[in-house]
Motif scaffolding. Structure first.
Motif, PDB file in Angstrom:
ATOM      1  N   LEU A  38      35.254  14.403 -14.280  1.00 27.58           N
ATOM      2  CA  LEU A  38      34.652  13.242 -14.945  1.00 27.58           C
ATOM      3  C   LEU A  38      34.957  11.956 -14.184  1.00 27.58           C
ATOM      4  O   LEU A  38      34.118  11.050 -14.105  1.00 27.58           O
ATOM      5  CB  LEU A  38      35.164  13.139 -16.379  1.00 27.58           C
ATOM      6  CG  LEU A  38      34.717  14.253 -17.337  1.00 27.58           C
ATOM      7  CD1 LEU A  38      35.368  14.068 -18.704  1.00 27.58           C
ATOM      8  CD2 LEU A  38      33.201  14.278 -17.478  1.00 27.58           C
ATOM      9  N   GLU A  39      36.157  11.887 -13.609  1.00 28.14           N
ATOM     10  CA  GLU A  39      36.523  10.714 -12.819  1.00 28.14           C
ATOM     11  C   GLU A  39      35.615  10.586 -11.598  1.00 28.14           C
ATOM     12  O   GLU A  39      35.154   9.490 -11.255  1.00 28.14           O
ATOM     13  CB  GLU A  39      37.988  10.826 -12.388  1.00 28.14           C
ATOM     14  CG  GLU A  39      38.502   9.619 -11.621  1.00 28.14           C
ATOM     15  CD  GLU A  39      39.991   9.730 -11.336  1.00 28.14           C
ATOM     16  OE1 GLU A  39      40.736   8.787 -11.645  1.00 28.14           O
ATOM     17  OE2 GLU A  39      40.401  10.787 -10.795  1.00 28.14           O
ATOM     18  N   LYS A  40      35.327  11.698 -10.976  1.00 27.62           N
ATOM     19  CA  LYS A  40      34.490  11.687  -9.771  1.00 27.62           C
ATOM     20  C   LYS A  40      33.028  11.407 -10.105  1.00 27.62           C
ATOM     21  O   LYS A  40      32.347  10.665  -9.383  1.00 27.62           O
ATOM     22  CB  LYS A  40      34.614  13.030  -9.055  1.00 27.62           C
ATOM     23  CG  LYS A  40      33.802  13.135  -7.771  1.00 27.62           C
ATOM     24  CD  LYS A  40      34.004  14.492  -7.107  1.00 27.62           C
ATOM     25  CE  LYS A  40      33.169  14.604  -5.832  1.00 27.62           C
ATOM     26  NZ  LYS A  40      33.343  15.933  -5.180  1.00 27.62           N
ATOM     27  N   ALA A  61      39.819   3.262 -32.509  1.00 26.95           N
ATOM     28  CA  ALA A  61      40.861   3.155 -31.473  1.00 26.95           C
ATOM     29  C   ALA A  61      41.525   1.788 -31.550  1.00 26.95           C
ATOM     30  O   ALA A  61      40.935   0.826 -32.061  1.00 26.95           O
ATOM     31  CB  ALA A  61      40.244   3.364 -30.090  1.00 26.95           C
ATOM     32  N   PRO A  62      42.750   1.669 -31.040  1.00 28.00           N
ATOM     33  CA  PRO A  62      43.386   0.352 -30.964  1.00 28.00           C
ATOM     34  C   PRO A  62      42.555  -0.602 -30.111  1.00 28.00           C
ATOM     35  O   PRO A  62      41.767  -0.177 -29.263  1.00 28.00           O
ATOM     36  CB  PRO A  62      44.740   0.654 -30.296  1.00 28.00           C
ATOM     37  CG  PRO A  62      44.987   2.107 -30.533  1.00 28.00           C
ATOM     38  CD  PRO A  62      43.635   2.751 -30.546  1.00 28.00           C
ATOM     39  N   GLU A  63      42.750  -1.871 -30.319  1.00 28.57           N
ATOM     40  CA  GLU A  63      42.000  -2.874 -29.567  1.00 28.57           C
ATOM     41  C   GLU A  63      42.229  -2.694 -28.064  1.00 28.57           C
ATOM     42  O   GLU A  63      43.345  -2.455 -27.614  1.00 28.57           O
ATOM     43  CB  GLU A  63      42.433  -4.273 -29.994  1.00 28.57           C
ATOM     44  CG  GLU A  63      41.597  -5.387 -29.382  1.00 28.57           C
ATOM     45  CD  GLU A  63      41.968  -6.754 -29.902  1.00 28.57           C
ATOM     46  OE1 GLU A  63      41.429  -7.751 -29.390  1.00 28.57           O
ATOM     47  OE2 GLU A  63      42.828  -6.821 -30.817  1.00 28.57           O
ATOM     48  N   GLY A  64      41.142  -2.759 -27.317  1.00 28.25           N
ATOM     49  CA  GLY A  64      41.226  -2.616 -25.872  1.00 28.25           C
ATOM     50  C   GLY A  64      41.228  -1.183 -25.390  1.00 28.25           C
ATOM     51  O   GLY A  64      41.475  -0.924 -24.214  1.00 28.25           O
ATOM     52  N   GLY A  79      38.756   5.966 -11.523  1.00 29.47           N
ATOM     53  CA  GLY A  79      39.993   5.403 -12.058  1.00 29.47           C
ATOM     54  C   GLY A  79      40.354   5.901 -13.439  1.00 29.47           C
ATOM     55  O   GLY A  79      41.273   5.362 -14.076  1.00 29.47           O
ATOM     56  N   LEU A  80      39.677   6.939 -13.913  1.00 31.06           N
ATOM     57  CA  LEU A  80      39.891   7.421 -15.284  1.00 31.06           C
ATOM     58  C   LEU A  80      41.337   7.854 -15.514  1.00 31.06           C
ATOM     59  O   LEU A  80      41.944   7.516 -16.535  1.00 31.06           O
ATOM     60  CB  LEU A  80      38.937   8.589 -15.574  1.00 31.06           C
ATOM     61  CG  LEU A  80      39.087   9.278 -16.935  1.00 31.06           C
ATOM     62  CD1 LEU A  80      38.867   8.286 -18.068  1.00 31.06           C
ATOM     63  CD2 LEU A  80      38.107  10.451 -17.049  1.00 31.06           C
ATOM     64  N   VAL A 133      37.978   0.887 -18.094  1.00 26.05           N
ATOM     65  CA  VAL A 133      37.563   1.948 -17.180  1.00 26.05           C
ATOM     66  C   VAL A 133      36.109   2.361 -17.420  1.00 26.05           C
ATOM     67  O   VAL A 133      35.488   2.989 -16.560  1.00 26.05           O
ATOM     68  CB  VAL A 133      38.498   3.176 -17.311  1.00 26.05           C
ATOM     69  CG1 VAL A 133      38.183   3.992 -18.565  1.00 26.05           C
ATOM     70  CG2 VAL A 133      38.419   4.065 -16.065  1.00 26.05           C
ATOM     71  N   LEU A 134      35.552   2.008 -18.583  1.00 17.73           N
ATOM     72  CA  LEU A 134      34.166   2.377 -18.895  1.00 17.73           C
ATOM     73  C   LEU A 134      33.236   1.199 -18.627  1.00 17.73           C
ATOM     74  O   LEU A 134      33.509   0.078 -19.067  1.00 17.73           O
ATOM     75  CB  LEU A 134      34.026   2.795 -20.358  1.00 17.73           C
ATOM     76  CG  LEU A 134      34.924   3.930 -20.857  1.00 17.73           C
ATOM     77  CD1 LEU A 134      34.571   4.284 -22.297  1.00 17.73           C
ATOM     78  CD2 LEU A 134      34.786   5.158 -19.979  1.00 17.73           C
TER      79      LEU A 134
END
Length: 681
Positions: A568-570, A527-530, A575-576, A488-489
């Protein structure tokens, strides 16, 4: 367990498979074994458990008493487990089912013993005098998070009054820097931390494979050069060195009128970007930030110690008079006044307000120029550097260094009162009744907590009255910790963002501005992978969250968080919402509970336009033997500021306990002068 009033609860804990509990706790390789707790908690009242105990009785005297378990060892991991059986009985026919009954039961103070009840409960009979057996069964409890410390001290009050040179209440960065600086000077220091790990607002917690910073992820004072790299110096003093990851930028501003400004690590690149947005203000921009550099360079050239210690202060003045006079000149001035000398464009002045808001949670007119200069220049001089493993590793390293120096830190040690004798601070009383004494007491709590709670019942000193006339508590924050899918980033996403989309008037309003950090841009191990971590803050007042039923409280947290995430999504990440794999929301009540900060505040805020830092108190207080450290002391909020406060406090205390040179006559004269100057604010 959650109990109704006047309920007897018996817990019988299962022993580990080998039939005994190790006195040193269990290692990480054996965390599948059930084990006995070292601490149980009724509401906020901790009960420490001797190692040999296996059976416990509780009598609830208040509505819906919560019982919590804590493991014996210093590791609380996702696989920490308690097993056992329970049996509960209601005392009498009393049932708090109505508001009236709930009010009546609060006066209940009886039942000091459970003698004779256990046999009835074991045999399944109704307990005598019409009491009702509620139920029995087995329980299994498992910890939700992973928290660890390297070493824990079992504190007792029998070491003698002269054993400790200083007790430090709280293990925030200010308290730990003060403690470690004292320890390397030869002092015997005891740090008392309410929680199970050090760090306070600079701590961490772990959930579902994510490691979250509790507070800010923007680390100042963490470079390898100059004198203002106070975190680096504090770690080096106790033999610690941390691997850091340089951030190519400090923050990306997303502001009204589509103003986008990226604060580059290199000063020339930042200046060029800002001038490109306001080309007609090139001269004003250069002059304003030039004055910031003048202050920063003066500070950076000095050996930083206590401004309340005259031998040091006079020595610095004779060695570097120009730099000292520069700082004295700017001491009563604010950043907004300086900016308005050179800049006229209202949009650019609003941008400088946003710059200062990150520093102090107030606009530029209320931000002391010295505070602004420290942050606005250090981000380019030393740069922003993120510690590998997260911000919490700083506090863990300082705590380890403190112990290596022969001093001590105790966790789950909740200080309830500062003990005074003949007007002098001589020790502290913990929530379990233990009393510990020292030559001096240093409070890393806010001044509101220190004088309003830890010294409750004592008359508020005149100096503190004056402080509270000038400053109020800054608001707290609503915090949102997200784990999201990495896709998403965008690949070039910056680590830190400040978002205010539409209206400059909302800069200081609750839920107006949004702080966002994505530390996994720098350190993927968090963070976990992905996945990535999004750490979101927005200002919020405790008044918005008080006196709300639990169900409504949880619903409000979700609603406010949803609105912030939608913004933040906007603005940044389409798609956050659909990419979220973990979410945890904390209100000001959360911050108050876990950080022990009055109303969840993050420091002082001037009531009106202040005279720079003139009204900000230093480390000494009107109570003999009591010192304050942290964000409600000079020079104020921020990691670099509280570290500076810790360095200054350690120097002043060291002089007072005989570890540094001291002149009582000069001390009295200087402290009197500083007190008089504060009255001018």
């Amino acid at each position: 367990f959650q109990l109704q009033p006047r309920t007897v609860l018996r817990l019988v804990f299962a022993l580990p498979p080998n039939g005994k509990e190790s006195g040193n706790g269990i290692s990480s390789s054996t965390t599948n074994r059930p084990h006995l707790p070292s601490l149980l908690q009724l509401q906020s009242q901790p009960i420490f458990i001797p190692t040999a105990w296996k059976r416990f009785w509780f009598i609830s005297r208040s509505p819906f008493t919560k019982v919590r378990f804590f493991p014996r060892e210093t590791v609380m991991s996702c696989s920490s487990q308690f097993l056992g059986s329970f049996c509960a009985a209601q005392l009498g026919s009393f049932r708090p089912t109505t508001t009236q009954n709930q009010a009546i039961h609060r006066s209940f103070r009886g039942l000091g013993s459970v003698d004779g009840i256990e046999d009835d409960m074991d045999k399944g009979r109704c307990v005598r005098n019409g009491n009702l057996k509620l139920g029995r069964g087995e329980f299994s409890a498992r910890a939700k998070s992973t928290l660890s410390v390297d070493k824990e001290t079992d504190v007792s009050g029998d070491k003698g009054r002269g054993y400790y040179d200083a007790i430090v209440i709280g293990s925030g960065i200010g308290g730990l820097v003060a403690a470690t600086q004292l320890a390397v000077k030869g002092a015997k220091v005891l740090v008392l931390e309410k929680y199970v790990i050090p760090g306070g607002s600079s701590g961490y917690y772990e959930r579902d494979g994510f490691t979250f910073d509790v507070g800010s992820s923007v680390m100042f004072g963490f470079s390898d050069k100059g004198n203002l790299n106070l975190i680096t110096r504090a770690l080096a003093a106790v033999g610690c060195e941390m691997e850091v990851l340089p951030d190519p930028s400090t923050v990306h501003f997303h502001l009204p009128n589509n103003l986008s400004v990226l604060v580059h690590r290199e000063y020339s690149e930042f200046l060029a970007e800002l001038v490109s947005r306001f080309p007609h203000e090139k001269e004003g921009i250069t002059k304003f930030y030039g004055e910031c550099w003048k202050i920063f360079n003066a500070l950076n050239s000095l050996e930083l110690k206590s401004l309340e210690e005259p031998i040091y202060l006079f020595g610095q003045f004779f060695q570097k008079p120009l730099e000292c006079l520069t700082l004295a000149y700017y001491l009563p001035q604010n950043a907004g006044d300086i900016a308005r000398k050179y800049i006229k464009d209202p949009g650019l002045l609003s941008f400088i307000d946003a710059e200062c808001f990150i520093v102090s949670t107030v606009n530029a007119l209320q931000t002391p120029m010295i505070n602004a200069a420290m942050v606005l220049c250090d981000r380019h001089f030393g740069g922003i550097n993120y510690p590998v493993g997260g911000v919490g590793q700083i506090a863990k390293s300082l705590a380890k260094g403190l112990v290596d120096q022969g001093s001590e830190i105790a966790y789950r040690a909740n200080v309830m009162k500062i003990i005074l004798e003949n007007g002098k601070a001589v020790g502290v009383r913990l929530s379990d009744g233990r009393e510990i004494f020292a030559k001096t007491v240093i409070s890393n709590a806010t001044r509101w907590d220190t004088f309003g709670k830890l010294l409750k019942g004592e008359q508020l000193p005149k100096e503190e009255e004056n402080f509270q006339k000038i400053y109020v508590q800054a608001p707290s924050f609503l915090s949102i910790h997200l784990g999201v899918k990495a896709e998403v980033l965008p690949p070039d996403t910056d680590c830190h963002h400040f978002v205010l989309e539409d209206d400059w008037a909302r800069l200081e309003a609750p839920y107006g501005s949004i702080f966002l950090s994505i530390p996994t841009v720098l350190d993927k191990s968090l963070a976990p992978e992905g996945c990535h971590i999004l750490h979101i803050f927005t200002t919020s007042s405790i008044e918005d969250w008080e006196r709300i039923p639990r169900k409504d409280y949880e619903a409000k947290k979700e609603a406010v968080a949803d609105e912030i995430i939608s913004r933040l999504e906007k603005k940044l990440f389409p798609g956050l919402k659909s990419a979220i794999v973990f979410k945890e929301v904390g209100s000001p009540k959360t911050h108050r509970r876990y950080l022990a900060r009055n109303d969840g505040t993050y420091g002082p805020m001037p009531r009106n336009i202040p005279k720079g830092l003139l009204g900000m108190p230093f480390n000494t207080t009107s109570v003999d033997g009591l010192y304050c450290v942290g964000d409600s002391c000079f020079p104020g909020q921020g990691v670099i500021a509280v570290a500076f406060s810790g360095v200054m406090c350690a120097h002043r205390v060291a002089a007072d306990v005989g570890l540094e040179k001291k002149s009582p006559v000069l001390d009295a004269a200087l402290l009197g002068l500083l007190g008089w100057l504060r009255t001018l604010a």
